[in-house]
Write an enzyme that holds these catalytic residues in place. Sequence first.
Site, mmCIF file in Angstrom:
data_model
loop_
_atom_site.group_PDB
_atom_site.id
_atom_site.type_symbol
_atom_site.label_atom_id
_atom_site.label_comp_id
_atom_site.label_asym_id
_atom_site.label_seq_id
_atom_site.Cartn_x
_atom_site.Cartn_y
_atom_site.Cartn_z
ATOM 1 N N ILE A 102 0.875 -1.170 0.000
ATOM 2 C CA ILE A 102 0.000 0.000 0.000
ATOM 3 C C ILE A 102 0.911 1.218 0.000
ATOM 4 C CG2 ILE A 102 -2.009 -1.079 1.082
ATOM 5 C CD1 ILE A 102 -1.186 0.012 3.737
ATOM 6 N N ASP A 103 0.420 2.332 -0.508
ATOM 7 C CA ASP A 103 1.246 3.519 -0.685
ATOM 8 C C ASP A 103 1.800 4.039 0.634
ATOM 9 O OD1 ASP A 103 0.499 3.349 -3.349
ATOM 10 O OD2 ASP A 103 -1.166 4.758 -3.104
ATOM 11 N N LYS A 104 2.889 4.762 0.536
ATOM 12 C CA LYS A 104 3.547 5.331 1.717
ATOM 13 C C LYS A 104 2.568 6.092 2.608
ATOM 14 C CE LYS A 104 6.964 8.816 3.053
ATOM 15 N NZ LYS A 104 7.941 9.834 2.568
#
EC number: 5.4.99.-
Length: 309
Positions: free
Chosen positions: A138-140
């Site tokens: 999942i994105d930062k």
Amino acid sequence: MEEKIELIVEESDEGMRIDQYISDNISQLSRTYIKKLIDDSKITVNGKEVKASYKLQGKDEVLINLPEPESLEIEPQNIPIDIVYEDNHVLVVNKPQGMVVHPAPGNYKDTLVNALLYHIDKLSDINGVLRPGIVHRIDKDTSGLLVVAKSDLAHKSLSVQLKEHTITRKYTALVEGIIQEETGIVDAPIGRHVKDRKKMTVTDRNAKDAKTHFKILKRFSKYTLIECKLETGRTHQIRVHMSYIGHPVVGDLTYGLKRQKLYSKGQLLHASTIGFTHPETGEYVEFSCPIPEYFEKVLQELGGNSSTF
């Protein structure tokens, strides 16, 4: 041992430069690295060496010989992590906003993998030294649940489930504007942005099918709280899809408003539920976690909270 990747060029990709074509189809390879592979004769077309400027023809056979990665020592770091579930095969972790999932060139510290290596004795090694146990990301600046493989058995099983879209992944998001429908589906292919290679976009060019289901949890005066369920799992999918229909995620500095009025420290997007077939038992298991405190605070400022949905 070298890894071989074979690609057959479709007619719709005729005329593309080979370096751009490979970058579009293998997102983990940078244009700089692709050029180096071409210069080192690691990429051929129909069995022949080509230059980076080579224009592809339909049905061209592209062969990429990826050298074995250089040996790297990724440092275990004593970074606190929220482990929701753990057994001998899988681990479910609640990733905080602001943490990168795994190391990459130029960023080898302070990632979830660094933390996992400190806290967990054994992780699957299928994805190599940089991404041990990592099956999906999942994105930062997205928070929430990821499943991590501790055994190779788990890694293979979870990878198949991801490919077949049988893993349940639900997200809670606060988006701009008022969505009128109670439920909806965004069915729009996603590919890399032509001008900005760090961004994804809805496009028919070099794109993959992408489908996001959403339902309304609560409406505010200028915002809507929604639950999104992924049918596919493309890079930045929810962020791109919600922006595409005119309701970008609040706090999204890449796909959202240039001037964020409500929250500007990253997208208000939380991976709230993950469910999968357990690799060992064959039983379906599902885990959920509440939205983080900063997300809850924003809802309270709008006159609501997570207990109302």
